[in-house]
Design a protein around this motif. Structure first.
Motif, PDB file in Angstrom:
ATOM      1  N   GLY A  29      45.576  27.948 -48.282  1.00 23.68           N
ATOM      2  CA  GLY A  29      45.426  27.127 -46.816  1.00 23.68           C
ATOM      3  C   GLY A  29      45.972  26.232 -46.463  1.00 23.68           C
ATOM      4  O   GLY A  29      47.438  26.033 -47.550  1.00 23.68           O
ATOM      5  N   SER A  30      45.460  25.052 -46.307  1.00 24.27           N
ATOM      6  CA  SER A  30      45.715  23.810 -45.752  1.00 24.27           C
ATOM      7  C   SER A  30      45.966  23.134 -46.529  1.00 24.27           C
ATOM      8  O   SER A  30      46.162  22.280 -47.266  1.00 24.27           O
ATOM      9  CB  SER A  30      45.499  23.085 -45.054  1.00 24.27           C
ATOM     10  OG  SER A  30      43.770  22.651 -44.542  1.00 24.27           O
ATOM     11  N   GLY A  31      45.550  23.515 -48.356  1.00 25.35           N
ATOM     12  CA  GLY A  31      45.240  22.863 -49.689  1.00 25.35           C
ATOM     13  C   GLY A  31      44.073  21.960 -50.212  1.00 25.35           C
ATOM     14  O   GLY A  31      44.164  21.633 -51.533  1.00 25.35           O
ATOM     15  N   ASP A  32      43.349  22.627 -49.633  1.00 28.12           N
ATOM     16  CA  ASP A  32      41.482  21.474 -50.207  1.00 28.12           C
ATOM     17  C   ASP A  32      41.694  22.466 -51.539  1.00 28.12           C
ATOM     18  O   ASP A  32      41.312  21.040 -52.149  1.00 28.12           O
ATOM     19  CB  ASP A  32      40.604  22.431 -48.954  1.00 28.12           C
ATOM     20  CG  ASP A  32      40.252  21.789 -48.004  1.00 28.12           C
ATOM     21  OD1 ASP A  32      41.173  20.939 -47.277  1.00 28.12           O
ATOM     22  OD2 ASP A  32      39.291  22.516 -47.101  1.00 28.12           O
ATOM     23  N   GLU A  39      43.196  17.562 -59.136  1.00 26.55           N
ATOM     24  CA  GLU A  39      42.573  15.655 -59.660  1.00 26.55           C
ATOM     25  C   GLU A  39      42.130  16.243 -60.742  1.00 26.55           C
ATOM     26  O   GLU A  39      42.065  15.537 -61.233  1.00 26.55           O
ATOM     27  CB  GLU A  39      41.216  15.865 -58.213  1.00 26.55           C
ATOM     28  CG  GLU A  39      41.140  14.788 -58.017  1.00 26.55           C
ATOM     29  CD  GLU A  39      40.024  14.390 -57.345  1.00 26.55           C
ATOM     30  OE1 GLU A  39      39.891  15.054 -56.494  1.00 26.55           O
ATOM     31  OE2 GLU A  39      38.298  13.791 -57.741  1.00 26.55           O
ATOM     32  N   LEU A  40      41.809  18.102 -61.116  1.00 28.98           N
ATOM     33  CA  LEU A  40      40.819  17.866 -62.210  1.00 28.98           C
ATOM     34  C   LEU A  40      41.794  18.440 -63.290  1.00 28.98           C
ATOM     35  O   LEU A  40      41.974  17.806 -64.482  1.00 28.98           O
ATOM     36  CB  LEU A  40      40.000  19.220 -62.239  1.00 28.98           C
ATOM     37  CG  LEU A  40      38.910  19.381 -61.513  1.00 28.98           C
ATOM     38  CD1 LEU A  40      38.484  20.518 -61.024  1.00 28.98           C
ATOM     39  CD2 LEU A  40      38.075  18.734 -61.896  1.00 28.98           C
ATOM     40  N   VAL A  41      43.427  18.598 -63.160  1.00 29.68           N
ATOM     41  CA  VAL A  41      43.959  18.893 -64.107  1.00 29.68           C
ATOM     42  C   VAL A  41      44.874  17.765 -64.475  1.00 29.68           C
ATOM     43  O   VAL A  41      46.551  17.311 -65.075  1.00 29.68           O
ATOM     44  CB  VAL A  41      45.497  20.535 -64.217  1.00 29.68           C
ATOM     45  CG1 VAL A  41      43.966  21.713 -63.972  1.00 29.68           C
ATOM     46  CG2 VAL A  41      46.291  19.835 -62.667  1.00 29.68           C
ATOM     47  N   GLY A  42      44.555  16.437 -63.187  1.00 31.00           N
ATOM     48  CA  GLY A  42      45.187  15.781 -63.765  1.00 31.00           C
ATOM     49  C   GLY A  42      47.281  16.004 -64.111  1.00 31.00           C
ATOM     50  O   GLY A  42      47.658  16.462 -63.430  1.00 31.00           O
ATOM     51  N   ARG A  61      51.897  21.127 -47.939  1.00 28.71           N
ATOM     52  CA  ARG A  61      53.000  20.219 -48.060  1.00 28.71           C
ATOM     53  C   ARG A  61      52.744  19.142 -47.473  1.00 28.71           C
ATOM     54  O   ARG A  61      52.434  17.530 -48.657  1.00 28.71           O
ATOM     55  CB  ARG A  61      54.126  20.348 -48.150  1.00 28.71           C
ATOM     56  CG  ARG A  61      54.652  21.017 -48.873  1.00 28.71           C
ATOM     57  CD  ARG A  61      56.543  21.501 -49.381  1.00 28.71           C
ATOM     58  NE  ARG A  61      56.584  22.861 -49.413  1.00 28.71           N
ATOM     59  CZ  ARG A  61      56.745  23.822 -48.752  1.00 28.71           C
ATOM     60  NH1 ARG A  61      57.295  23.474 -47.794  1.00 28.71           N
ATOM     61  NH2 ARG A  61      57.060  25.081 -49.451  1.00 28.71           N
ATOM     62  N   GLU A  62      52.655  18.689 -46.090  1.00 24.65           N
ATOM     63  CA  GLU A  62      52.864  17.569 -45.292  1.00 24.65           C
ATOM     64  C   GLU A  62      51.408  16.246 -46.262  1.00 24.65           C
ATOM     65  O   GLU A  62      51.677  15.148 -46.329  1.00 24.65           O
ATOM     66  CB  GLU A  62      52.350  17.014 -44.470  1.00 24.65           C
ATOM     67  CG  GLU A  62      53.605  17.938 -43.612  1.00 24.65           C
ATOM     68  CD  GLU A  62      54.617  16.836 -43.024  1.00 24.65           C
ATOM     69  OE1 GLU A  62      54.218  16.351 -42.193  1.00 24.65           O
ATOM     70  OE2 GLU A  62      55.748  17.430 -43.879  1.00 24.65           O
ATOM     71  N   ARG A  63      50.042  17.049 -45.746  1.00 24.34           N
ATOM     72  CA  ARG A  63      48.548  16.267 -46.491  1.00 24.34           C
ATOM     73  C   ARG A  63      49.208  15.945 -47.646  1.00 24.34           C
ATOM     74  O   ARG A  63      48.756  14.562 -48.154  1.00 24.34           O
ATOM     75  CB  ARG A  63      48.000  17.792 -46.380  1.00 24.34           C
ATOM     76  CG  ARG A  63      46.454  16.993 -46.826  1.00 24.34           C
ATOM     77  CD  ARG A  63      44.909  18.257 -46.731  1.00 24.34           C
ATOM     78  NE  ARG A  63      44.257  18.347 -46.691  1.00 24.34           N
ATOM     79  CZ  ARG A  63      43.482  18.691 -47.624  1.00 24.34           C
ATOM     80  NH1 ARG A  63      43.435  20.003 -47.285  1.00 24.34           N
ATOM     81  NH2 ARG A  63      42.230  18.567 -47.806  1.00 24.34           N
ATOM     82  N   ALA A  64      50.084  16.448 -48.843  1.00 29.94           N
ATOM     83  CA  ALA A  64      49.635  16.480 -50.560  1.00 29.94           C
ATOM     84  C   ALA A  64      50.705  15.346 -50.763  1.00 29.94           C
ATOM     85  O   ALA A  64      50.437  14.259 -51.159  1.00 29.94           O
ATOM     86  CB  ALA A  64      50.064  17.651 -50.873  1.00 29.94           C
ATOM     87  N   SER A  65      51.924  14.746 -49.684  1.00 25.24           N
ATOM     88  CA  SER A  65      52.858  14.150 -49.947  1.00 25.24           C
ATOM     89  C   SER A  65      52.012  12.545 -49.049  1.00 25.24           C
ATOM     90  O   SER A  65      52.388  11.822 -49.788  1.00 25.24           O
ATOM     91  CB  SER A  65      54.129  14.845 -48.847  1.00 25.24           C
ATOM     92  OG  SER A  65      55.011  13.648 -48.574  1.00 25.24           O
ATOM     93  N   ALA A  67      49.018  11.873 -49.396  1.00 24.66           N
ATOM     94  CA  ALA A  67      48.055  11.320 -50.228  1.00 24.66           C
ATOM     95  C   ALA A  67      48.571  11.231 -51.236  1.00 24.66           C
ATOM     96  O   ALA A  67      48.127  10.762 -52.148  1.00 24.66           O
ATOM     97  CB  ALA A  67      46.709  12.481 -50.210  1.00 24.66           C
ATOM     98  N   GLY A  68      50.157  11.217 -50.933  1.00 28.21           N
ATOM     99  CA  GLY A  68      50.517  10.931 -52.818  1.00 28.21           C
ATOM    100  C   GLY A  68      49.942  11.173 -53.392  1.00 28.21           C
ATOM    101  O   GLY A  68      50.638  11.204 -55.238  1.00 28.21           O
TER     102      GLY A  68
END
Ligand SMILES: C[S@@+](CC[C@H](N)C(=O)[O-])C[C@H]1O[C@@H](n2cnc3c(N)ncnc32)[C@H](O)[C@@H]1O
Length: 246
Positions: A29-32, A39-42, A61-65, A67-68
């Motif tokens: 989905g949108s990546g939740d 975050e868990l795998v670092g 993709r846009e969301r992850a980008s 959020a850095g």
């Protein structure tokens, strides 16, 4: 965070997601879930999110980008055609419910796991309301969601079947757990937001009209109904299950 975010995070932690792992998020989905896993795998780990919908993959993709977040990639793919492994873990939330043959889907995903790798899924099961006397609007709103899933050939009870699905897919099941989604006069649940998100599908499938739903006032009406009745309402269970590849 979307519904069940904390439940999913605990599930992934308890299932054994650790720094440096390579993880596949099936039906991202949108990546939740992808972002929780990331975050868990670092930074030494990596998460690949796959989804068959071009639009949500683009949004993820846009969301992850924005959020850095650098340790994720997203691909438009069916979960029946996973990217090349081996992965340390494959995870998914509310995706098996839409698959016509979840055993085949999990078997295919498990093929991309290394030996001993983890498969962890979060799905739901609708239950007969345990309580909710007088909460007719709650029953009606939940009914719109359940009926829409049914008309889309989704399995609204798959949470109850996770042990069987994982076992038949050849995994060693480690644990199946469940938590009820509880609503009380003072404990809010995002029922109206979920109905809002699913609204076009509810209307398109002919389950209810936009006028009947009246999304602009739904949340206030649900809150008022619980406060007036003083009742506790339970009609949905979140299930989490994980197993290991033999
Ligand atoms: C209810 S959403 C859940 C999204 C995400 N897992 C989450 O929990 O936020 C289900 C997602 O599964 C995707 N999906 C369903 N069947 C799929 C399949 N066979 N292959 C790839 N994606 C699929 C849909 O496109 C949708 O984005």
């Amino acid at each position: 965070m979307a519904i069940g975010g904390e439940f999913m995070r605990r599930l992934l932690q308890d299932a054994g997601l650790r720094p440096s792992m390579r993880v596949l998020d099936a039906g991202c989905g949108s990546g939740d879930v992808t972002l929780i896993a990331a975050e868990l795998v670092g930074s030494a780990g990596h998460v690949v999110g796959i989804d068959r919908s071009v639009g949500v993959v683009h949004a993820a993709r846009e969301r992850a980008s924005a959020a850095g977040v650098g340790n994720v990639t997203f691909e438009t793919r069916d979960i029946d055609d996973p990217p090349e492994g081996p992965f340390d873990a494959v995870v998914g939330r509310r995706v098996l419910m839409y698959h016509p043959d979840p055993v085949r889907a999990v078997r295919g995903l498990a093929a991309a796991l290394r030996e001993g790798g983890i498969a962890a899924f979060h799905e739901h099961a609708a239950v007969e309301p345990l309580s909710g006397d007088g909460l007719m609007l709650h029953r009606t709103a939940q009914g719109w969601l359940h009926e829409t899933i049914r008309r889309e050939d989704g399995n609204g009870r798959i949470g109850m079947e996770l042990h069987a699905v994982l076992t038949q897919a050849g995994l060693n099941v480690v644990e199946v757990r469940a938590e009820a989604v509880v609503q009380t006069p003072t404990q809010h649940y995002a029922l109206a937001s979920i109905v809002g998100a699913v609204l076009p599908r509810i209307v398109e499938r002919g389950v209810a009209t936009a006028d009947e739903i009246d999304i602009g006032t739904l949340e206030a009406r649900l809150d008022a109904e619980r406060i007036a009745s003083g009742s506790t309402y339970v009609a949905d269970m979140m299930f989490g299950a994980w197993g290991q590849k033999r």
